[in-house]
Design a protein around this motif. Sequence first.
Motif, PDB file in Angstrom:
ATOM      1  N   VAL A 133       0.747  -1.244   0.024  1.00 41.81           N
ATOM      2  CA  VAL A 133       0.058   0.001  -0.063  1.00 41.81           C
ATOM      3  C   VAL A 133       0.946   1.120   0.131  1.00 41.81           C
ATOM      4  CG1 VAL A 133      -1.975   1.362   1.129  1.00 41.81           C
ATOM      5  CG2 VAL A 133      -1.526  -1.151   1.329  1.00 41.81           C
ATOM      6  N   ALA A 134       1.505   1.631  -1.029  1.00 41.45           N
ATOM      7  CA  ALA A 134       2.096   2.835  -1.263  1.00 41.45           C
ATOM      8  C   ALA A 134       1.346   3.873  -1.860  1.00 41.45           C
ATOM      9  CB  ALA A 134       3.390   2.555  -2.444  1.00 41.45           C
ATOM     10  N   ILE A 135       1.201   4.896  -0.903  1.00 39.01           N
ATOM     11  CA  ILE A 135       0.363   5.877  -1.280  1.00 39.01           C
ATOM     12  C   ILE A 135       0.865   6.718  -2.638  1.00 39.01           C
ATOM     13  CG2 ILE A 135       1.229   7.810   0.338  1.00 39.01           C
ATOM     14  CD1 ILE A 135      -2.665   7.086  -0.244  1.00 39.01           C
ATOM     15  N   ASN A 136       1.741   7.020  -2.612  1.00 41.80           N
ATOM     16  CA  ASN A 136       2.411   8.003  -3.857  1.00 41.80           C
ATOM     17  C   ASN A 136       2.051   7.272  -5.194  1.00 41.80           C
ATOM     18  OD1 ASN A 136       4.380   6.092  -3.016  1.00 41.80           O
ATOM     19  ND2 ASN A 136       5.709   7.137  -4.637  1.00 41.80           N
ATOM     20  N   GLY A 137       2.474   5.675  -5.002  1.00 40.05           N
ATOM     21  CA  GLY A 137       2.065   5.059  -6.466  1.00 40.05           C
ATOM     22  C   GLY A 137       0.807   5.019  -6.871  1.00 40.05           C
ATOM     23  N   TYR A 185       5.224   6.663   3.737  1.00 38.37           N
ATOM     24  CA  TYR A 185       5.520   6.072   2.518  1.00 38.37           C
ATOM     25  C   TYR A 185       4.321   4.889   2.058  1.00 38.37           C
ATOM     26  CZ  TYR A 185       7.538   3.818  -1.687  1.00 38.37           C
ATOM     27  OH  TYR A 185       7.616   3.475  -2.875  1.00 38.37           O
ATOM     28  N   ASP A 186       4.398   3.982   2.954  1.00 41.67           N
ATOM     29  CA  ASP A 186       3.458   2.817   2.474  1.00 41.67           C
ATOM     30  C   ASP A 186       3.112   2.263   4.294  1.00 41.67           C
ATOM     31  OD1 ASP A 186       5.836   1.603   3.546  1.00 41.67           O
ATOM     32  OD2 ASP A 186       6.165   0.397   1.912  1.00 41.67           O
ATOM     33  N   HIS A 198       7.756   8.778   4.961  1.00 41.61           N
ATOM     34  CA  HIS A 198       8.410   9.408   3.740  1.00 41.61           C
ATOM     35  C   HIS A 198       9.772  10.011   4.080  1.00 41.61           C
ATOM     36  CE1 HIS A 198       4.266   9.694   1.305  1.00 41.61           C
ATOM     37  NE2 HIS A 198       5.304   9.162   0.563  1.00 41.61           N
ATOM     38  N   SER A 199      10.620  10.081   3.330  1.00 44.64           N
ATOM     39  CA  SER A 199      11.842  11.089   3.578  1.00 44.64           C
ATOM     40  C   SER A 199      11.221  12.375   3.353  1.00 44.64           C
ATOM     41  CB  SER A 199      13.018  10.746   2.401  1.00 44.64           C
ATOM     42  OG  SER A 199      12.436  11.003   1.187  1.00 44.64           O
ATOM     43  N   PRO A 200      11.941  13.409   3.699  1.00 49.21           N
ATOM     44  CA  PRO A 200      11.704  14.723   3.677  1.00 49.21           C
ATOM     45  C   PRO A 200      11.320  15.231   2.188  1.00 49.21           C
ATOM     46  CG  PRO A 200      13.119  14.618   5.399  1.00 49.21           C
ATOM     47  CD  PRO A 200      13.020  13.139   5.041  1.00 49.21           C
ATOM     48  N   ARG A 201      12.321  14.794   1.226  1.00 46.48           N
ATOM     49  CA  ARG A 201      12.205  14.921   0.000  1.00 46.48           C
ATOM     50  C   ARG A 201      10.766  14.399  -0.645  1.00 46.48           C
ATOM     51  NH1 ARG A 201      13.211  12.246  -4.940  1.00 46.48           N
ATOM     52  NH2 ARG A 201      13.767  10.401  -3.594  1.00 46.48           N
ATOM     53  N   TYR A 202      10.530  13.373  -0.277  1.00 51.71           N
ATOM     54  CA  TYR A 202       9.259  12.461  -0.723  1.00 51.71           C
ATOM     55  C   TYR A 202       7.981  13.156  -0.049  1.00 51.71           C
ATOM     56  CZ  TYR A 202       9.507   8.610  -4.129  1.00 51.71           C
ATOM     57  OH  TYR A 202       9.452   8.092  -5.114  1.00 51.71           O
ATOM     58  N   HIS A 203       8.280  13.468   1.093  1.00 50.16           N
ATOM     59  CA  HIS A 203       6.983  14.167   1.907  1.00 50.16           C
ATOM     60  C   HIS A 203       6.657  15.428   0.906  1.00 50.16           C
ATOM     61  CE1 HIS A 203       4.565  15.500   5.313  1.00 50.16           C
ATOM     62  NE2 HIS A 203       4.961  16.946   4.992  1.00 50.16           N
ATOM     63  N   LYS A 204       7.528  16.058   0.655  1.00 44.59           N
ATOM     64  CA  LYS A 204       7.346  17.243  -0.188  1.00 44.59           C
ATOM     65  C   LYS A 204       6.783  17.030  -1.494  1.00 44.59           C
ATOM     66  CE  LYS A 204       9.458  21.648  -1.239  1.00 44.59           C
ATOM     67  NZ  LYS A 204      10.825  22.397  -1.082  1.00 44.59           N
ATOM     68  N   LYS A 237      13.426   7.795   9.375  1.00 41.58           N
ATOM     69  CA  LYS A 237      13.592   7.153   8.192  1.00 41.58           C
ATOM     70  C   LYS A 237      14.852   6.058   8.112  1.00 41.58           C
ATOM     71  CE  LYS A 237      12.319   6.257   3.977  1.00 41.58           C
ATOM     72  NZ  LYS A 237      11.028   5.674   3.637  1.00 41.58           N
ATOM     73  N   ALA A 238      16.007   6.506   8.638  1.00 44.11           N
ATOM     74  CA  ALA A 238      17.110   5.776   8.793  1.00 44.11           C
ATOM     75  C   ALA A 238      16.937   4.680   9.544  1.00 44.11           C
ATOM     76  CB  ALA A 238      18.315   6.945   9.251  1.00 44.11           C
ATOM     77  N   LEU A 239      16.238   4.689  10.710  1.00 45.45           N
ATOM     78  CA  LEU A 239      16.246   3.553  11.443  1.00 45.45           C
ATOM     79  C   LEU A 239      15.406   2.550  10.864  1.00 45.45           C
ATOM     80  CD1 LEU A 239      16.149   2.033  14.238  1.00 45.45           C
ATOM     81  CD2 LEU A 239      13.995   3.490  14.927  1.00 45.45           C
ATOM     82  N   PHE A 240      14.372   2.920   9.951  1.00 42.38           N
ATOM     83  CA  PHE A 240      13.425   2.142   9.262  1.00 42.38           C
ATOM     84  C   PHE A 240      14.324   1.369   8.108  1.00 42.38           C
ATOM     85  CE2 PHE A 240      10.788   0.957   5.653  1.00 42.38           C
ATOM     86  CZ  PHE A 240       9.836   0.139   6.191  1.00 42.38           C
ATOM     87  N   LYS A 241      15.045   2.110   7.439  1.00 39.33           N
ATOM     88  CA  LYS A 241      16.108   1.395   6.335  1.00 39.33           C
ATOM     89  C   LYS A 241      17.006   0.365   7.194  1.00 39.33           C
ATOM     90  CE  LYS A 241      15.799   4.472   2.635  1.00 39.33           C
ATOM     91  NZ  LYS A 241      16.394   5.252   1.742  1.00 39.33           N
ATOM     92  N   VAL A 242      17.558   0.799   8.266  1.00 40.93           N
ATOM     93  CA  VAL A 242      18.619  -0.139   9.069  1.00 40.93           C
ATOM     94  C   VAL A 242      17.721  -1.571   9.375  1.00 40.93           C
ATOM     95  CG1 VAL A 242      19.710  -0.470  11.168  1.00 40.93           C
ATOM     96  CG2 VAL A 242      20.024   1.762   9.908  1.00 40.93           C
ATOM     97  N   MET A 243      16.631  -1.083   9.832  1.00 35.63           N
ATOM     98  CA  MET A 243      15.869  -2.502  10.338  1.00 35.63           C
ATOM     99  C   MET A 243      15.141  -3.317   9.085  1.00 35.63           C
ATOM    100  SD  MET A 243      13.560  -0.857  13.316  1.00 35.63           S
ATOM    101  CE  MET A 243      12.782  -2.343  13.844  1.00 35.63           C
TER     102      MET A 243
END
Length: 148
Positions: free
Chosen positions: A31-35, A81-82, A93-99, A140-146
């Motif tokens: 469920v990615a909202i941007n897609g 993001y999803d 969302h990363s700040p860039r994607y949030h924007k 976001k960094a924690l999410f990516k590490v996990m």
Amino acid sequence: FNVPVEEGGYLAVFPPTKTRYYEEYPAQVNVAINGFIAALFGVFELAHWLKNDEAKYLFEDGIQSVEKMLPHFTRFNWSLYDIDTNKKLLNPHSPRYHKVCTGYLEVLAAISGSTVIDDYAKKWKANYNLLRISLAYPWKALFKVMYR
């Protein structure tokens, strides 16, 4: 867009709201909202330029779904993001994607006339500030590490 994901299409159902949406990643259904919103832009183009009634229905149905889904994609004054129920940590969302996605909502509100979507666009835009951005990066960094 009328074929369920299970049958090789893009149509899925968002469980919390029981609304139909178009899945960006049919093989993993997260469920990615941007897609989903990007798909709606394409469906809108078909409905508008080709005067396609089926596309018009898919767009209008999609707008109703987005309106019901947005509260689930807004957490801690930030956008997600999803939504993947297999993961314990929410995926911001990363700040860039949030924007970028805030811009998506602004355009979607303009072409659909949805005041609900417009309200969320304004909320997301207001939350794009130094405090929220500084909190989003480590989240976001924690999410990516996990999970990556």
